[in-house]
Design an enzyme around this catalytic site. Structure first.
Site, short mmCIF file in Angstrom:
data_model
loop_
_atom_site.label_atom_id
_atom_site.label_comp_id
_atom_site.label_asym_id
_atom_site.label_seq_id
_atom_site.Cartn_x
_atom_site.Cartn_y
_atom_site.Cartn_z
N ASN A 154 3.30 -11.17 14.98
CA ASN A 154 3.24 -11.25 16.25
C ASN A 154 1.67 -11.65 16.03
O ASN A 154 1.35 -12.67 17.41
CB ASN A 154 3.36 -10.22 17.25
N GLU A 251 0.66 1.07 11.12
CA GLU A 251 1.09 1.00 13.04
C GLU A 251 2.34 0.55 13.00
O GLU A 251 1.99 -1.03 12.55
CB GLU A 251 -0.21 -0.95 13.04
N CYS A 285 3.09 -5.17 19.85
CA CYS A 285 3.77 -3.41 20.06
C CYS A 285 4.25 -2.45 20.92
O CYS A 285 4.13 -1.43 20.94
CB CYS A 285 2.83 -2.90 18.72
N GLU A 459 -6.89 2.68 13.98
CA GLU A 459 -7.84 0.64 13.77
C GLU A 459 -8.76 1.00 14.88
O GLU A 459 -8.34 1.59 15.96
CB GLU A 459 -6.95 0.18 13.41
P1 NDP Z 1 8.64 -5.35 9.44
O1 NDP Z 1 8.17 -3.81 9.83
O2 NDP Z 1 9.85 -6.14 9.63
O3 NDP Z 1 8.10 -6.28 8.58
C1 NDP Z 1 6.60 -5.83 8.54
C2 NDP Z 1 5.95 -6.43 7.68
O4 NDP Z 1 6.27 -5.31 6.86
C3 NDP Z 1 5.80 -7.49 7.17
O5 NDP Z 1 5.65 -8.33 6.25
C4 NDP Z 1 7.13 -7.36 6.28
O6 NDP Z 1 7.59 -8.06 5.00
C5 NDP Z 1 6.12 -6.49 5.03
N1 NDP Z 1 7.66 -5.18 4.24
C6 NDP Z 1 9.08 -4.98 4.57
N2 NDP Z 1 9.57 -4.80 3.51
C7 NDP Z 1 8.25 -4.14 3.30
C8 NDP Z 1 8.84 -3.29 2.42
N3 NDP Z 1 9.73 -2.58 1.38
N4 NDP Z 1 7.67 -2.85 1.54
C9 NDP Z 1 6.70 -3.59 2.02
N5 NDP Z 1 6.04 -4.37 2.79
C10 NDP Z 1 7.12 -4.73 3.34
O7 NDP Z 1 7.95 -6.25 11.57
P2 NDP Z 1 8.30 -7.61 11.99
O8 NDP Z 1 6.92 -8.58 11.02
O9 NDP Z 1 9.14 -7.54 11.87
O10 NDP Z 1 7.00 -7.30 13.08
C11 NDP Z 1 7.57 -6.55 14.28
C12 NDP Z 1 7.22 -4.72 14.54
O11 NDP Z 1 6.38 -4.51 14.13
C13 NDP Z 1 7.56 -4.21 15.74
O12 NDP Z 1 8.08 -3.34 15.42
C14 NDP Z 1 5.89 -4.23 16.34
O13 NDP Z 1 6.09 -3.05 17.18
C15 NDP Z 1 5.13 -4.08 15.13
N6 NDP Z 1 3.76 -3.77 15.20
C16 NDP Z 1 2.84 -2.77 15.81
C17 NDP Z 1 1.73 -2.58 15.79
C18 NDP Z 1 1.02 -1.93 15.46
O14 NDP Z 1 -0.42 -2.24 16.02
N7 NDP Z 1 1.08 -0.79 16.38
C19 NDP Z 1 1.27 -4.27 15.52
C20 NDP Z 1 1.98 -5.00 16.26
C21 NDP Z 1 3.67 -5.56 15.82
P3 NDP Z 1 8.69 -9.45 5.53
O15 NDP Z 1 8.03 -10.07 6.65
O16 NDP Z 1 8.42 -10.66 4.13
O17 NDP Z 1 10.52 -8.45 5.27
#
Ligand code: NDP
Length: 485
Positions: A154, A251, A285, A459
């Site tokens: 995002n 996060e 998020c 953060e």
């Molecule tokens: P995901 O949890 O699907 O993915 C986050 C990242 O982790 C991606 O780069 C993903 O790779 C990677 N990943 C997935 N599986 C693994 C693993 N087993 N080991 C290591 N890395 C892995 O989140 P989204 O990208 O769909 O983002 C949306 C989510 O992020 C929402 O829940 C949102 O609330 C949260 N978010 C939180 C924020 C905060 O600051 N608290 C800010 C922004 C978003 P890949 O995409 O290749 O699967």
């Protein structure tokens, strides 16, 4: 100047672009039209190893520089980012679909703020001196070593910088993996850091799906993992990091309450609810997706909200007049549509949107449900799309209990003119970031992060330094050493 959407190569390792076509293809899709605008490749295990080796090699010399020297490089990078804000914002818009109206003010600029802020703090890092009679103790604040950053889709530039800036300020080096949905802008962050003077290997980018992230997290050279992502991914990454006793920052997601009392400014409360649900098409998020409106003003709130929704301008995200973009991907649109269907099925009242506009791209209408009950699916689960749920409530005690009845604890907001009540409410809310009479402002000076399932660590703000460094205690004896025999 406009950046081409196809980067020179997929990865940025040891100060240079690197390609290896044998990795799985990653198509990059412009969410507004569904067109493929670039094709990248997932990093092979050998490339991931190369990136970690580069970060490891670069780390001692980077940590040995003075904080002032490291900070100067970060601040120079911030200046370059600001000077190229338009190009970076256009690229971010193409990668994420977010309107240029937003990316011009919330992505590279926020990244630059982090580089500037932690660049400034780098020179202030120090330990303490503790006198023990003649003897004394001093502490050294040291880097952790090689850090891994993993990002969501995002806010790709912002996430890369919110992790890289404090990490590098403290003398760590980093391998960053963007979400495969939005892989483009982290490469620009790497280019800019190199141009600003960061030695090769200090900040590396590898692309890939979850398994690349998993390889990074499990590697024994890695001392710290910082993830921005969903709770299920957070669980996996945190457990993998725990077996190596690695330090983590998580996060994660949220289902945050925005509580509006009937003495609040209705207009401000409606504005905040719009920002808290429809900015970035709801893909934030910390969004306040559970909007509790006190019974006395609930219908007036819904009426004014419906009027204000006429101001939505969906369209070409590169047109600066557009204020509402598409979802990031077809998959995310389908997830959100599934939640909208559930909302109707379970008896919530659809008062706006709910549909899919005609045409190409991953568009969805801004959607509002009223009469939402606490046990409905849309009230409990993170939707991560433009879907607002409006609940009624009668008393402060009742709403506080209901607001906290969630596994999440990322954020919360309170609207009231009664400031004693506002402070009482935030003291009771189980959330890492609370706002009074506003919503979703996250300046770099303010710590940000979640309670409960929404995360671990913080953060931003000075406290981030604690999460990117470690203390060494040194006891210095000035006299003879006593022993029992
Ligand atoms: P995901 O949890 O699907 O993915 C986050 C990242 O982790 C991606 O780069 C993903 O790779 C990677 N990943 C997935 N599986 C693994 C693993 N087993 N080991 C290591 N890395 C892995 O989140 P989204 O990208 O769909 O983002 C949306 C989510 O992020 C929402 O829940 C949102 O609330 C949260 N978010 C939180 C924020 C905060 O600051 N608290 C800010 C922004 C978003 P890949 O995409 O290749 O699967």
């Amino acid at each position: 100047m406009t950046y081409p959407t196809q980067p020179e190569a997929s990865h940025f390792i040891d100060g240079a672009y690197v390609e290896d076509d044998s990795g799985a293809a990653i198509p990059v899709i412009y969410p507004a039209t569904g067109e493929i605008i670039a094709t990248l490749h997932s990093a092979t295990p050998a490339l991931v190893d190369r990136a970690l080796a580069a970060a490891r090699r670069a780390q001692p010399a980077w940590a040995a520089m003075t904080g002032t020297e490291r900070g100067r490089i970060l601040r120079r990078a911030a200046d370059i980012m600001r000077a190229r804000n338009r190009e970076l914002s256009e690229l971010e818009t193409k990668d994420t679909g977010k309107p240029l109206q937003e990316t011009l003010v919330a992505d590279a600029t926020s990244g630059a703020d982090a580089l500037e802020y932690f660049g400034g703090l780098a020179a202030t890092l120090s330990g303490e001196h503790i006198q023990m009679g003649e003897d004394f103790v001093y502490t050294r604040r040291e880097a952790l070593g090689v850090a891994v950053g993993i990002g969501a889709w995002n806010y790709p530039t912002q996430i890369a910088c919110w992790k890289a800036a404090p990490a590098l300020a403290c003398g760590n080096t980093m391998v960053f993996k963007p979400s495969e949905t939005t892989p483009l802008s982290a490469l620009k962050v790497a280019e800019i850091l190199l141009e600003a003077g960061a030695p090769p290997g200090v900040f590396n980018v590898v692309q890939g799906y979850g398994e690349v992230g998993a390889q990074l997290v499990e590697d024994e050279r890695v001392a710290k993992v910082s993830l921005t992502g969903s709770v299920p991914t957070g669980r996996k990454v945190y457990s993998a990091a725990a077996s190596g006793m690695k330090s983590v920052t998580m996060e994660l997601g949220g289902k945050s309450p925005l509580v509006i009392f009937d003495d609040a400014s209705l207009e401000d409360a409606v504005s905040a609810a719009i920002n808290a649900n429809f900015y970035s098409t709801g893909q934030v998020c910390s969004n306040g997706t559970r909007v509790f409106v006190q019974d006395g003003i609930r219908e007036a709130f819904l009426k004014r909200l419906s009027e204000r929704l006429k101001g939505v301008k969906a369209g070409d995200p590169l047109d600066e007049e557009t204020n509402f973009g598409p979802m990031v991907s077809e998959r995310q649109r389908e997830i959100v549509e599934g939640f909208i269907a559930k909302g109707s099925e379970e008896g919530a009242r659809l008062v706006a949107g709910g549909g899919r506009p005609e045409g190409a791209g991953f568009w969805i209408e801004p959607t509002v449900f009223a009469d939402v009950e606490d046990d409905m699916t849309i009230a409990r689960e993170e939707i991560f799309g433009p879907v607002m749920s409006v609940f009624g409530f009668a008393t402060e005690e009742e709403v506080l209990e209901r607001a906290n009845a969630t596994i999440y604890g990322l954020s919360a907001g309170v609207f009231t003119r009664d400031l004693a009540r506002a402070h009482r409410m935030v003291a009771g809310l189980q959330a890492g970031s609370c706002w009074i009479n506003t919503y979703n402002l996250t300046p770099v000076e303010a710590p940000f992060g979640g309670m409960k399932m929404s995360g671990v660590g913080r953060e931003n703000g000075q406290v981030a330094i604690e999460h990117w460094s470690q203390l060494k205690t040194v006891y210095v004896a000035m006299g003879a050493v006593e022993a029992p025999f």
